[in-house]
Design a protein around this motif. Sequence first.
Motif, short mmCIF file in Angstrom:
data_model
loop_
_atom_site.label_atom_id
_atom_site.label_comp_id
_atom_site.label_asym_id
_atom_site.label_seq_id
_atom_site.Cartn_x
_atom_site.Cartn_y
_atom_site.Cartn_z
N GLN A 89 -41.08 -12.05 18.84
CA GLN A 89 -41.92 -11.18 19.65
C GLN A 89 -43.12 -11.97 20.20
OE1 GLN A 89 -42.63 -7.24 17.81
NE2 GLN A 89 -41.22 -7.88 16.18
N VAL A 118 -32.08 -14.51 21.70
CA VAL A 118 -32.88 -13.30 21.90
C VAL A 118 -31.93 -12.23 22.46
CG1 VAL A 118 -34.86 -12.27 23.06
CG2 VAL A 118 -34.94 -14.68 22.34
N GLU A 119 -31.64 -11.23 21.67
CA GLU A 119 -30.53 -10.31 21.94
C GLU A 119 -30.62 -9.61 23.30
OE1 GLU A 119 -27.60 -9.39 20.79
OE2 GLU A 119 -27.71 -11.03 19.34
N ASP A 120 -31.75 -9.07 23.65
CA ASP A 120 -31.85 -8.27 24.87
C ASP A 120 -32.37 -9.07 26.06
OD1 ASP A 120 -30.93 -5.94 23.61
OD2 ASP A 120 -32.94 -5.49 22.83
N ALA A 243 -40.06 -14.31 23.37
CA ALA A 243 -39.38 -13.05 23.06
C ALA A 243 -40.39 -11.92 23.12
CB ALA A 243 -38.73 -13.13 21.68
N THR A 246 -38.93 -8.58 25.29
CA THR A 246 -37.89 -7.79 24.60
C THR A 246 -38.26 -7.45 23.17
OG1 THR A 246 -36.80 -9.83 23.88
CG2 THR A 246 -36.09 -8.88 25.99
N GLY A 248 -37.98 -9.40 20.71
CA GLY A 248 -36.86 -9.91 19.94
C GLY A 248 -37.20 -11.15 19.13
N HIS A 249 -36.14 -11.90 18.78
CA HIS A 249 -36.29 -13.07 17.92
C HIS A 249 -35.31 -14.15 18.37
CE1 HIS A 249 -35.27 -15.44 14.22
NE2 HIS A 249 -36.59 -15.53 14.19
#
Length: 281
Positions: A89, A118-120, A243, A246, A248-249
């Motif tokens: 993040q 980063v998934e999204d 990230a 999103t 994310g990670h």
Amino acid sequence: MAAKYSTIIIPTASRWIGAMLAATIAAFALWLAAPAAHADELTVTPFSSARGGQAPQPWRFTSLPNKTPTRFEVIQEGAQKVLKVEADQSYGNLVHATRVPLNTSTTLAWRWRVDTFVEDANLRTRAGDDGAAKLCVFFDFPAERLSFGERTRLALARRTTGEEVPSEALCYVWDKKEAKGTSLVNAFTQRMRMVVLESGPAADKAAFVSERRNLLADYKRAFGDEAGDTLPDVVAVAVSADADNTQGHGLAYFTDIDLRGFASTRSAGFVLPPARAGSAE
């Protein structure tokens, strides 16, 4: 109308500065002062020369205000030292000033690995403009050669930060979704172009993937429409991971980065060679 314009351009400029990997004033001073490389001189300090967990100078961490910083750490992995890059993040860049002439001899080589994407992330949208692994090259393209609109936005970015924000950036990306070989313009700014070198998990997830790029060929493909015959110097390289959009990670690793060039080489009549894909080691 003026108020409406300012509410649009200022936030956009703020993220634009981030997209261009805006560095500290000291880092930009190094860019301007850095001497041109001699023939085939290694111009980027290797991560493997670090004495501790911090990347050796002149590598410098840069970010944006109010952002959680991406973590960059030199670690020992087997027989080699590598740079561990973890975005959680977060937003951040590791920037190295240099000055290398751009011509047919200018090459960039490195090895990298992505353990967590980063998934999204979606490189085509502002909301998804994140990534676990990017290697960017900054070019000192003359601002007066840009369109009026681009000059205005660049001037705003430089005035807002008080820094000499680079006029062009080319980023090599390892993405989970975009196909290998895809070329994109950054969702926030025309001043950054992106090339997807690797897509999705590697066949051997534990292996590093090797890359070697002819920078002039890639520059011509990315910026040839505006550059014409102008060949700007390379003024910095940067490792980037974010990230923050999103939430994310991402987790990736980079080995030493090898940037080389010959000051005497000219590129008149240069013909683009075929693009070379990375290969696993």
